[in-house]
Design an enzyme around this catalytic site. Structure first.
Site, PDB file in Angstrom:
ATOM      1  N   ARG A 171      15.368   8.005 -31.356  1.00 29.29           N
ATOM      2  CA  ARG A 171      16.397   7.940 -32.389  1.00 29.29           C
ATOM      3  C   ARG A 171      17.416   6.890 -31.968  1.00 29.29           C
ATOM      4  O   ARG A 171      17.549   6.574 -30.796  1.00 29.29           O
ATOM      5  CB  ARG A 171      17.119   9.281 -32.511  1.00 29.29           C
ATOM      6  CG  ARG A 171      16.293  10.349 -33.173  1.00 29.29           C
ATOM      7  CD  ARG A 171      16.971  11.688 -33.055  1.00 29.29           C
ATOM      8  NE  ARG A 171      17.031  12.119 -31.669  1.00 29.29           N
ATOM      9  CZ  ARG A 171      18.130  12.524 -31.047  1.00 29.29           C
ATOM     10  NH1 ARG A 171      19.285  12.512 -31.666  1.00 29.29           N
ATOM     11  NH2 ARG A 171      18.090  12.911 -29.805  1.00 29.29           N
ATOM     12  N   ARG A 175      25.905   5.690 -37.693  1.00 27.33           N
ATOM     13  CA  ARG A 175      26.935   6.525 -38.291  1.00 27.33           C
ATOM     14  C   ARG A 175      27.530   5.801 -39.497  1.00 27.33           C
ATOM     15  O   ARG A 175      27.952   4.661 -39.363  1.00 27.33           O
ATOM     16  CB  ARG A 175      28.015   6.730 -37.232  1.00 27.33           C
ATOM     17  CG  ARG A 175      28.787   7.983 -37.367  1.00 27.33           C
ATOM     18  CD  ARG A 175      29.770   8.084 -36.228  1.00 27.33           C
ATOM     19  NE  ARG A 175      29.252   8.757 -35.062  1.00 27.33           N
ATOM     20  CZ  ARG A 175      29.819   8.648 -33.855  1.00 27.33           C
ATOM     21  NH1 ARG A 175      30.854   7.858 -33.675  1.00 27.33           N
ATOM     22  NH2 ARG A 175      29.332   9.321 -32.839  1.00 27.33           N
ATOM     23  N   ARG A 250      14.898   3.217 -12.035  1.00 29.58           N
ATOM     24  CA  ARG A 250      15.553   1.922 -12.216  1.00 29.58           C
ATOM     25  C   ARG A 250      16.812   1.980 -11.369  1.00 29.58           C
ATOM     26  O   ARG A 250      17.450   3.027 -11.239  1.00 29.58           O
ATOM     27  CB  ARG A 250      15.957   1.696 -13.683  1.00 29.58           C
ATOM     28  CG  ARG A 250      14.856   1.256 -14.577  1.00 29.58           C
ATOM     29  CD  ARG A 250      14.303  -0.111 -14.258  1.00 29.58           C
ATOM     30  NE  ARG A 250      15.160  -1.218 -14.703  1.00 29.58           N
ATOM     31  CZ  ARG A 250      14.932  -2.478 -14.358  1.00 29.58           C
ATOM     32  NH1 ARG A 250      13.931  -2.803 -13.547  1.00 29.58           N
ATOM     33  NH2 ARG A 250      15.734  -3.441 -14.802  1.00 29.58           N
ATOM     34  N   ARG A 281      26.847  -4.650 -18.541  1.00 30.01           N
ATOM     35  CA  ARG A 281      28.181  -4.309 -19.027  1.00 30.01           C
ATOM     36  C   ARG A 281      29.255  -4.592 -17.984  1.00 30.01           C
ATOM     37  O   ARG A 281      28.942  -4.740 -16.801  1.00 30.01           O
ATOM     38  CB  ARG A 281      28.265  -2.868 -19.509  1.00 30.01           C
ATOM     39  CG  ARG A 281      27.704  -1.843 -18.554  1.00 30.01           C
ATOM     40  CD  ARG A 281      27.770  -0.447 -19.184  1.00 30.01           C
ATOM     41  NE  ARG A 281      27.470   0.570 -18.198  1.00 30.01           N
ATOM     42  CZ  ARG A 281      27.617   1.864 -18.377  1.00 30.01           C
ATOM     43  NH1 ARG A 281      28.073   2.322 -19.533  1.00 30.01           N
ATOM     44  NH2 ARG A 281      27.329   2.727 -17.433  1.00 30.01           N
ATOM     45  N   GLU A 301      27.806  -4.626 -14.050  1.00 22.88           N
ATOM     46  CA  GLU A 301      26.651  -3.777 -13.761  1.00 22.88           C
ATOM     47  C   GLU A 301      25.353  -4.556 -14.002  1.00 22.88           C
ATOM     48  O   GLU A 301      25.076  -4.947 -15.130  1.00 22.88           O
ATOM     49  CB  GLU A 301      26.738  -2.575 -14.706  1.00 22.88           C
ATOM     50  CG  GLU A 301      26.212  -1.293 -14.149  1.00 22.88           C
ATOM     51  CD  GLU A 301      26.538  -0.126 -15.069  1.00 22.88           C
ATOM     52  OE1 GLU A 301      27.700   0.304 -15.086  1.00 22.88           O
ATOM     53  OE2 GLU A 301      25.626   0.348 -15.763  1.00 22.88           O
ATOM     54  N   TYR A 349      17.163  12.739 -15.761  1.00 28.27           N
ATOM     55  CA  TYR A 349      18.505  12.220 -16.001  1.00 28.27           C
ATOM     56  C   TYR A 349      19.375  13.357 -16.525  1.00 28.27           C
ATOM     57  O   TYR A 349      19.098  13.936 -17.567  1.00 28.27           O
ATOM     58  CB  TYR A 349      18.520  11.044 -17.001  1.00 28.27           C
ATOM     59  CG  TYR A 349      19.952  10.593 -17.186  1.00 28.27           C
ATOM     60  CD1 TYR A 349      20.541   9.723 -16.276  1.00 28.27           C
ATOM     61  CD2 TYR A 349      20.741  11.123 -18.191  1.00 28.27           C
ATOM     62  CE1 TYR A 349      21.879   9.369 -16.381  1.00 28.27           C
ATOM     63  CE2 TYR A 349      22.085  10.777 -18.301  1.00 28.27           C
ATOM     64  CZ  TYR A 349      22.634   9.897 -17.395  1.00 28.27           C
ATOM     65  OH  TYR A 349      23.961   9.566 -17.494  1.00 28.27           O
ATOM     66  N   ASP A 351      23.378  14.462 -17.461  1.00 30.79           N
ATOM     67  CA  ASP A 351      24.798  14.155 -17.549  1.00 30.79           C
ATOM     68  C   ASP A 351      25.549  15.191 -16.717  1.00 30.79           C
ATOM     69  O   ASP A 351      24.984  16.237 -16.380  1.00 30.79           O
ATOM     70  CB  ASP A 351      25.265  14.220 -19.013  1.00 30.79           C
ATOM     71  CG  ASP A 351      25.125  12.868 -19.702  1.00 30.79           C
ATOM     72  OD1 ASP A 351      25.272  11.841 -19.016  1.00 30.79           O
ATOM     73  OD2 ASP A 351      24.869  12.840 -20.915  1.00 30.79           O
TER      74      ASP A 351
HETATM   75  C1  LIG Z   1      25.361   4.557 -13.864  1.00 31.69           C
HETATM   76  C2  LIG Z   1      25.516   6.002 -14.216  1.00 31.69           C
HETATM   77  C3  LIG Z   1      26.438   6.366 -15.194  1.00 31.69           C
HETATM   78  C4  LIG Z   1      26.586   7.708 -15.525  1.00 31.69           C
HETATM   79  N1  LIG Z   1      27.501   8.016 -16.499  1.00 31.69           N
HETATM   80  C5  LIG Z   1      27.681   9.310 -16.844  1.00 31.69           C
HETATM   81  C6  LIG Z   1      28.633   9.660 -17.862  1.00 31.69           C
HETATM   82  O1  LIG Z   1      29.311   8.804 -18.441  1.00 31.69           O
HETATM   83  N2  LIG Z   1      28.758  10.958 -18.183  1.00 31.69           N
HETATM   84  C7  LIG Z   1      28.028  11.952 -17.569  1.00 31.69           C
HETATM   85  O2  LIG Z   1      28.204  13.139 -17.894  1.00 31.69           O
HETATM   86  N3  LIG Z   1      27.139  11.644 -16.595  1.00 31.69           N
HETATM   87  C8  LIG Z   1      26.949  10.352 -16.218  1.00 31.69           C
HETATM   88  N4  LIG Z   1      26.037  10.043 -15.242  1.00 31.69           N
HETATM   89  C9  LIG Z   1      25.277  11.136 -14.585  1.00 31.69           C
HETATM   90  C10 LIG Z   1      25.996  11.744 -13.359  1.00 31.69           C
HETATM   91  O3  LIG Z   1      26.173  10.757 -12.375  1.00 31.69           O
HETATM   92  C11 LIG Z   1      25.129  12.891 -12.815  1.00 31.69           C
HETATM   93  O4  LIG Z   1      25.026  13.912 -13.785  1.00 31.69           O
HETATM   94  C12 LIG Z   1      25.632  13.564 -11.538  1.00 31.69           C
HETATM   95  O5  LIG Z   1      26.230  12.677 -10.644  1.00 31.69           O
HETATM   96  C13 LIG Z   1      24.457  14.255 -10.863  1.00 31.69           C
HETATM   97  O6  LIG Z   1      24.868  15.032  -9.767  1.00 31.69           O
HETATM   98  P1  LIG Z   1      23.798  15.455  -8.672  1.00 31.69           P
HETATM   99  O7  LIG Z   1      24.503  16.350  -7.732  1.00 31.69           O
HETATM  100  O8  LIG Z   1      22.589  15.953  -9.330  1.00 31.69           O
HETATM  101  O9  LIG Z   1      23.342  14.102  -7.975  1.00 31.69           O
HETATM  102  P2  LIG Z   1      24.119  13.054  -7.056  1.00 31.69           P
HETATM  103  O10 LIG Z   1      25.480  12.802  -7.567  1.00 31.69           O
HETATM  104  O11 LIG Z   1      23.218  11.894  -6.903  1.00 31.69           O
HETATM  105  O12 LIG Z   1      24.258  13.814  -5.659  1.00 31.69           O
HETATM  106  C14 LIG Z   1      23.193  13.928  -4.749  1.00 31.69           C
HETATM  107  C15 LIG Z   1      23.780  13.724  -3.365  1.00 31.69           C
HETATM  108  O13 LIG Z   1      22.777  14.019  -2.393  1.00 31.69           O
HETATM  109  C16 LIG Z   1      22.874  13.085  -1.345  1.00 31.69           C
HETATM  110  N5  LIG Z   1      21.577  13.034  -0.661  1.00 31.69           N
HETATM  111  C17 LIG Z   1      20.393  12.616  -1.177  1.00 31.69           C
HETATM  112  N6  LIG Z   1      19.426  12.697  -0.239  1.00 31.69           N
HETATM  113  C18 LIG Z   1      20.002  13.189   0.871  1.00 31.69           C
HETATM  114  C19 LIG Z   1      19.524  13.481   2.167  1.00 31.69           C
HETATM  115  N7  LIG Z   1      18.245  13.250   2.507  1.00 31.69           N
HETATM  116  N8  LIG Z   1      20.383  13.974   3.096  1.00 31.69           N
HETATM  117  C20 LIG Z   1      21.693  14.184   2.784  1.00 31.69           C
HETATM  118  N9  LIG Z   1      22.200  13.913   1.564  1.00 31.69           N
HETATM  119  C21 LIG Z   1      21.381  13.417   0.610  1.00 31.69           C
HETATM  120  C22 LIG Z   1      23.228  11.791  -2.050  1.00 31.69           C
HETATM  121  O14 LIG Z   1      23.803  10.856  -1.163  1.00 31.69           O
HETATM  122  C23 LIG Z   1      24.208  12.284  -3.122  1.00 31.69           C
HETATM  123  O15 LIG Z   1      25.545  12.262  -2.647  1.00 31.69           O
HETATM  124  C24 LIG Z   1      25.820   8.708 -14.895  1.00 31.69           C
HETATM  125  C25 LIG Z   1      24.883   8.336 -13.935  1.00 31.69           C
HETATM  126  C26 LIG Z   1      24.720   7.006 -13.595  1.00 31.69           C
HETATM  127  C27 LIG Z   1      23.689   6.629 -12.588  1.00 31.69           C
END
Ligand SMILES: Cc1cc2nc3c(=O)[nH]c(=O)nc-3n(C[C@H](O)[C@H](O)[C@H](O)COP(=O)(O)OP(=O)(O)OC[C@H]3O[C@@H](n4cnc5c(N)ncnc54)[C@H](O)[C@@H]3O)c2cc1C
Length: 368
Positions: A171, A175, A250, A281, A301, A349, A351
């Site tokens: 999609r 709007r 990616r 961006r 970026e 992915y 949020d």
């Molecule tokens: C460019 C980008 C833009 C985004 N924009 C938005 C947005 O506008 N709004 C939104 O709601 N969400 C957004 N997101 C999504 C958001 O970043 C995620 O939902 C969130 O950070 C995920 O949390 P997490 O704990 O799953 O993963 P992460 O934040 O990746 O945390 C995982 C942690 O584990 C650690 N780790 C991994 N392997 C190991 C290991 N072997 N030993 C020790 N530590 C380790 C990593 O270093 C990391 O700190 C975006 C993501 C990206 C990439």
């Protein structure tokens, strides 16, 4: 201290879990391989501006409980994400809405805009879209595709739109109102003072110890023996030594520049939708918090191909990778004392609101 849990990764998933476990009297050790907490939502204060180190993060959700939950850890402002597109110097509002259509074609009413899109869709004569290009044109017509989708998408994926599968864009948000708010969610904002404080507060209990710059894989076998339960938020394929192959992502490269001027682009997010500009961006961080500092900080970026060792940002959820993930998931299910979670553990992915929701669901299962 005898710990009840080892949490691998101090991102949002691991931190929500650690916080909830500590609230229930459990002792938790958190290890983090980076030199800071908070995972990808980490923000750092430079020149009085909260810089989103791993890309622009805007909190949005329709879920009242999650909104109230996150508001316990920070006060949110009224930021509304209204990105704009820069196509060779021409500026368009996003998501595609009446402001965009007015600028593109001079149309004024929703009826005129719909007619224009229908006319272009019909002229293209695409019955069954065979690739992303045909899919996009069949959804929004040629002008929007050429100026606002093609170059951006090709840079994002590093492939021609005609070589990308149609399913990537099922999609496209169109709007027919003059509304530049990118998200449809009820709640939206940016934590005043940045995101890091949220995780800091989550991990502040005396029952939680955090160790930075500690990679799980340096001591995997000891950890598995030592800790009764482990919450693992790293890459699931790495946990199993890539035995079924490597899941693909990616990646992105960020170029951050401090500028001696107050206002660079007048908006937090500007997408560059032509094919020639190498970045997708530019983020101007101060605008997330309506900053008035004398300087400004921007981040360009650049999307890039991921290889082992790079930061894995976006999972490539095509058939091949999803099948491989399923096999890893089956192995994970056979480890009753390890909980896999977060975007890397689930190869999905997420949020921020979804990651909080997923962590709270795991907490519920674990403790209730
Ligand atoms: C460019 C980008 C833009 C985004 N924009 C938005 C947005 O506008 N709004 C939104 O709601 N969400 C957004 N997101 C999504 C958001 O970043 C995620 O939902 C969130 O950070 C995920 O949390 P997490 O704990 O799953 O993963 P992460 O934040 O990746 O945390 C995982 C942690 O584990 C650690 N780790 C991994 N392997 C190991 C290991 N072997 N030993 C020790 N530590 C380790 C990593 O270093 C990391 O700190 C975006 C993501 C990206 C990439």
């Amino acid at each position: 201290m005898e710990y009840d849990y080892l949490v691998v990764g101090s991102g949002l998933f691991g931190s929500v879990f650690a916080y909830e476990a500590s609230k229930r009297g459990k002792k938790v050790k958190v290890i983090e391989k980076r030199n800071h907490i908070a995972g990808n939502i980490y923000t750092e204060n430079i020149e009085g501006i909260n810089v989103h180190r791993y890309g622009a993060h805007i909190f949005h959700t329709n879920n009242k409980e999650i909104w109230e939950y996150v508001n316990r850890f920070a006060e949110f402002n009224h930021f509304i994400n209204s990105p704009i597109a820069n196509y060779k110097g021409e500026i368009y509002n996003l998501p595609f809405n009446m402001n965009t259509f007015n600028k593109l074609w001079g149309v004024v009413t929703p009826e005129e805009a719909k007619a224009k899109i229908e006319e272009q869709k019909a002229a293209a004569g695409i019955d069954k879209p065979r690739n992303l290009e045909e899919q996009a044109i069949s959804l929004v017509g040629t002008d929007i595709y050429e100026k606002l989708i093609k170059g951006y998408t090709e840079k994002q994926w590093g492939r021609k739109a005609t070589e990308l599968p149609a399913f990537i864009i099922k999609r496209l948000p169109v709007r027919f109102t003059y509304d530049n708010n990118y998200f449809n969610d009820k709640y939206q904002g940016i934590p005043i003072g940045g995101y890091t404080q949220i995780v800091e507060k989550m991990l502040s209990s005396d029952l939680i110890d955090v160790e930075l710059e500690k990679d799980f894989f340096e001591h995997k076998e000891e950890y598995l023996k030592e800790f009764p339960r482990i919450v693992y938020t790293g890459m699931i394929d790495q946990f199993f030594d890539y035995q079924f192959g490597t899941l693909e992502y990616r990646s992105l490269e960020f170029e951050t520049i401090i500028l001696d001027q107050e206002n660079y682009q007048g908006n937090a997010v500007v997408n560059y939708t032509d094919a020639e500009t190498p970045f997708t961006r530019i983020i101007e961080h101060k605008h997330f918090e309506f900053g008035t500092q004398p300087k400004t900080i921007i981040t360009k970026e650049y999307p890039k191909k991921w290889k082992k060792g790079d930061e894995p940002y976006y999972p490539i959820n095509d058939e091949k990778n999803n099948e491989m993930f399923k096999r890893y998931r089956q192995l994970a299910d056979q480890l009753p004392n390890v909980i896999f979670g977060g975007r890397l553990g689930m190869y999905k992915y997420y949020d921020m609101h979804q990651v909080i929701g997923a962590a709270l669901a795991v907490v519920k299962k674990e403790f209730e």
